[in-house]
Design a protein around this motif. Structure first.
Motif, PDB file in Angstrom:
ATOM      1  N   HIS A  39       0.810  -1.214   0.000  1.00  0.00           N
ATOM      2  CA  HIS A  39       0.000   0.000   0.000  1.00  0.00           C
ATOM      3  C   HIS A  39       0.848   1.270   0.000  1.00  0.00           C
ATOM      4  N   VAL A  40       0.216   2.392  -0.342  1.00  0.00           N
ATOM      5  CA  VAL A  40       0.892   3.678  -0.288  1.00  0.00           C
ATOM      6  C   VAL A  40       1.263   3.983   1.152  1.00  0.00           C
ATOM      7  N   ASP A  41       2.274   4.839   1.324  1.00  0.00           N
ATOM      8  CA  ASP A  41       2.795   5.161   2.662  1.00  0.00           C
ATOM      9  C   ASP A  41       3.077   3.870   3.436  1.00  0.00           C
ATOM     10  N   PRO A  42       3.932   3.011   2.920  1.00  0.00           N
ATOM     11  CA  PRO A  42       4.136   1.697   3.534  1.00  0.00           C
ATOM     12  C   PRO A  42       4.647   1.801   4.972  1.00  0.00           C
ATOM     13  N   ASP A  43       4.099   0.947   5.823  1.00  0.00           N
ATOM     14  CA  ASP A  43       4.550   0.853   7.201  1.00  0.00           C
ATOM     15  C   ASP A  43       5.494  -0.336   7.331  1.00  0.00           C
ATOM     16  N   GLY A  44       5.858  -0.662   8.574  1.00  0.00           N
ATOM     17  CA  GLY A  44       6.790  -1.758   8.785  1.00  0.00           C
ATOM     18  C   GLY A  44       6.252  -3.095   8.340  1.00  0.00           C
ATOM     19  N   ASP A  45       4.942  -3.288   8.452  1.00  0.00           N
ATOM     20  CA  ASP A  45       4.350  -4.553   8.025  1.00  0.00           C
ATOM     21  C   ASP A  45       4.395  -4.681   6.505  1.00  0.00           C
ATOM     22  N   ALA A  46       4.035  -3.610   5.801  1.00  0.00           N
ATOM     23  CA  ALA A  46       4.044  -3.646   4.339  1.00  0.00           C
ATOM     24  C   ALA A  46       5.449  -3.880   3.801  1.00  0.00           C
ATOM     25  N   LEU A  47       6.400  -3.054   4.241  1.00  0.00           N
ATOM     26  CA  LEU A  47       7.768  -3.187   3.738  1.00  0.00           C
ATOM     27  C   LEU A  47       8.398  -4.486   4.202  1.00  0.00           C
ATOM     28  N   GLY A  48       8.202  -4.847   5.464  1.00  0.00           N
ATOM     29  CA  GLY A  48       8.777  -6.084   5.974  1.00  0.00           C
ATOM     30  C   GLY A  48       8.260  -7.306   5.254  1.00  0.00           C
ATOM     31  N   SER A  49       6.966  -7.315   4.952  1.00  0.00           N
ATOM     32  CA  SER A  49       6.372  -8.427   4.212  1.00  0.00           C
ATOM     33  C   SER A  49       6.969  -8.534   2.817  1.00  0.00           C
ATOM     34  N   CYS A  50       7.083  -7.380   2.146  1.00  0.00           N
ATOM     35  CA  CYS A  50       7.638  -7.380   0.788  1.00  0.00           C
ATOM     36  C   CYS A  50       9.080  -7.859   0.773  1.00  0.00           C
ATOM     37  N   LEU A  51       9.883  -7.350   1.693  1.00  0.00           N
ATOM     38  CA  LEU A  51      11.292  -7.730   1.718  1.00  0.00           C
ATOM     39  C   LEU A  51      11.469  -9.201   2.068  1.00  0.00           C
ATOM     40  N   GLY A  52      10.700  -9.674   3.053  1.00  0.00           N
ATOM     41  CA  GLY A  52      10.822 -11.079   3.432  1.00  0.00           C
ATOM     42  C   GLY A  52      10.496 -12.002   2.275  1.00  0.00           C
ATOM     43  N   LEU A  53       9.417 -11.688   1.551  1.00  0.00           N
ATOM     44  CA  LEU A  53       9.035 -12.528   0.417  1.00  0.00           C
ATOM     45  C   LEU A  53      10.033 -12.391  -0.725  1.00  0.00           C
ATOM     46  N   PRO A 167      19.128 -14.791   8.784  1.00  0.00           N
ATOM     47  CA  PRO A 167      18.743 -13.538   9.459  1.00  0.00           C
ATOM     48  C   PRO A 167      18.155 -12.506   8.509  1.00  0.00           C
ATOM     49  N   ASP A 168      18.630 -12.473   7.266  1.00  0.00           N
ATOM     50  CA  ASP A 168      18.119 -11.504   6.301  1.00  0.00           C
ATOM     51  C   ASP A 168      16.662 -11.772   5.923  1.00  0.00           C
ATOM     52  N   LEU A 169      16.223 -13.010   6.025  1.00  0.00           N
ATOM     53  CA  LEU A 169      14.820 -13.337   5.790  1.00  0.00           C
ATOM     54  C   LEU A 169      13.978 -13.039   7.028  1.00  0.00           C
ATOM     55  N   ALA A 170      14.481 -13.420   8.188  1.00  0.00           N
ATOM     56  CA  ALA A 170      13.693 -13.324   9.414  1.00  0.00           C
ATOM     57  C   ALA A 170      13.540 -11.892   9.905  1.00  0.00           C
ATOM     58  N   THR A 171      14.550 -11.050   9.699  1.00  0.00           N
ATOM     59  CA  THR A 171      14.529  -9.702  10.282  1.00  0.00           C
ATOM     60  C   THR A 171      13.410  -8.818   9.738  1.00  0.00           C
ATOM     61  N   PRO A 172      13.201  -8.703   8.420  1.00  0.00           N
ATOM     62  CA  PRO A 172      12.094  -7.865   7.955  1.00  0.00           C
ATOM     63  C   PRO A 172      10.730  -8.406   8.367  1.00  0.00           C
ATOM     64  N   LEU A 173      10.579  -9.720   8.444  1.00  0.00           N
ATOM     65  CA  LEU A 173       9.298 -10.289   8.845  1.00  0.00           C
ATOM     66  C   LEU A 173       9.022 -10.007  10.321  1.00  0.00           C
ATOM     67  N   LEU A 174      10.042 -10.052  11.156  1.00  0.00           N
ATOM     68  CA  LEU A 174       9.859  -9.681  12.556  1.00  0.00           C
ATOM     69  C   LEU A 174       9.557  -8.193  12.679  1.00  0.00           C
ATOM     70  N   THR A 175      10.132  -7.382  11.800  1.00  0.00           N
ATOM     71  CA  THR A 175       9.819  -5.952  11.801  1.00  0.00           C
ATOM     72  C   THR A 175       8.330  -5.728  11.571  1.00  0.00           C
ATOM     73  N   GLY A 176       7.752  -6.490  10.638  1.00  0.00           N
ATOM     74  CA  GLY A 176       6.316  -6.370  10.387  1.00  0.00           C
ATOM     75  C   GLY A 176       5.486  -6.745  11.589  1.00  0.00           C
ATOM     76  N   LEU A 177       5.824  -7.857  12.236  1.00  0.00           N
ATOM     77  CA  LEU A 177       5.115  -8.249  13.459  1.00  0.00           C
ATOM     78  C   LEU A 177       5.285  -7.197  14.551  1.00  0.00           C
ATOM     79  N   ASN A 178       6.486  -6.702  14.688  1.00  0.00           N
ATOM     80  CA  ASN A 178       6.801  -5.727  15.727  1.00  0.00           C
ATOM     81  C   ASN A 178       5.987  -4.448  15.555  1.00  0.00           C
ATOM     82  N   THR A 179       5.986  -3.891  14.364  1.00  0.00           N
ATOM     83  CA  THR A 179       5.338  -2.599  14.156  1.00  0.00           C
ATOM     84  C   THR A 179       3.817  -2.690  14.214  1.00  0.00           C
ATOM     85  N   ASP A 180       3.240  -3.754  13.677  1.00  0.00           N
ATOM     86  CA  ASP A 180       1.777  -3.842  13.673  1.00  0.00           C
ATOM     87  C   ASP A 180       1.199  -4.263  15.029  1.00  0.00           C
TER      88      ASP A 180
END
Length: 343
Positions: A39-53, A167-180
């Motif tokens: 989505h526009v104005d991506p938050d930690g969940d949006a960006l973290g999800s994209c990066l993890g995938l 760690p490069d896979l797990a870190t952005p996904l944890l960022t999404g969980l953390n922020t949301d």
């Protein structure tokens, strides 16, 4: 786009496992490039999800690319050049994956012009307002973050490709969980969320690093915070706290709209309030960011104003000047107060 999507309302559920496998299989079997949007104005969940995938797909030998404008406060998460701001031309044989947003809501999808795309769409999302119109939808409003759902998909992708977590896979996904979950402070922090977070930490996610980077703010943040606090108002018997930001405030603080994203959580901490709303006043349009403690539904108010989201956190973008939008907001708040008998 055909609409043969599957979806579910609550997990854990056998259908969730089935759908997760279906999404992973579609991604594994697709011969062409994968385009990832959120989505526009991506938050930690949006960006973290994209990066993890994206990182998981690349690890599995797939061509995958995310297109987003990364906000400054999340610029620490992607590597240089890893996320591109805009897709100019759709690649041949592309498969589109839309994360953390209803893929049919074109106004909320960033990074590409969807009207120029006619290929298959996978949608992974946790919003209750999702309309489930992708070719393959994995939608679960009971989940705290889309990143947790993407982590389940990544698990299946890695198993299929014979790869391991990094760690490069797990870190952005944890960022999404953390922020949301508000750093695991919100009511959506369930035992399942904590178990998944612990598993991501075991897989190398850098929780302390994430929290340290998210807590850092430039000097202009504090200059703008002074403006925001000066605009705070309490209404509806002290149950609602609001603040407003306009262009003149940004200019005085030397800040930008991007710097304003977190202030709604700041005013949400006001004692005795049930609902917080930050108004971003663009002049002819106002964006509302709402946070509820759970008694009032931020989702109901946002949907009534043309937006969407969750019961505790939602938003809307409304055409009109601030006075008109504020009046419409107050009218919906009164209806919500009546619904829960707090008037």
């Amino acid at each position: 786009m055909t609409s043969s999507s599957l979806s579910l309302q609550n997990s854990p559920h056998p259908r969730y496992t089935e759908l997760t496998g279906a999404v992973a299989a579609r991604l594994s079997e697709h011969p062409g490039p994968v385009v990832i949007l959120a989505h526009v104005d991506p938050d930690g969940d949006a960006l973290g999800s994209c990066l993890g995938l994206q990182r998981a797909l690349r690890l599995c030998g797939k061509a995958a690319q995310t297109y987003l404008e990364v906000p400054d406060y999340l610029a620490f998460l992607p590597e240089s050049g890893e996320v591109l701001p805009q897709l100019e031309n759709w690649p041949a044989q592309a498969l589109l994956v839309v994360l953390d947003v209803d893929n049919t809501d074109l106004a909320r999808v960033a990074g590409a012009e969807l009207s120029g795309y006619s290929g298959p769409v996978i949608n992974v999302d946790h919003h209750g307002t999702n309309r489930r119109q992708a070719d393959l939808s994995l939608v679960d409003p009971s989940r705290a973050a889309t990143a947790g759902m993407v982590a389940d998909i990544v698990e299946r992708l890695l198993e299929t490709a014979g790869q391991s977590w990094t760690p490069d896979l797990a870190t952005p996904l944890l960022t999404g969980l953390n922020t949301d979950t508000g750093s695991f402070r919100f009511a959506n922090t369930t035992p399942a969320v904590l178990r998944q977070a612990a598993l991501l930490v075991e897989r190398g996610a850098r929780l302390a690093w994430i929290n340290d980077r998210l807590s850092q703010n430039p000097p202009r943040y504090f200059a703008l915070l002074r403006e925001v606090l000066g605009s705070m108002q309490f209404s509806h018997g002290g149950l609602v706290v609001t603040a407003r930001i306009d262009q003149s405030m940004l200019e005085r603080a030397g800040a930008s709209w991007e710097d304003a994203e977190s202030y709604v959580n700041t005013i949400r901490s006001a004692q005795g309030t049930e609902l917080a709303c930050l108004f971003k006043d663009y002049g002819s349009r106002v964006k509302l960011s709402l946070r509820s403690r759970g008694t009032l539904s931020a989702q109901n108010i946002a949907v009534a104003l043309g937006g969407g989201g969750h019961v505790p956190a939602a938003g809307a973008s409304v055409e009109g000047d601030y006075a008109a939008v504020r009046a419409a907001f107050d009218a919906q708040v009164r209806q919500e107060l009546e619904r829960v008998e707090l008037t």
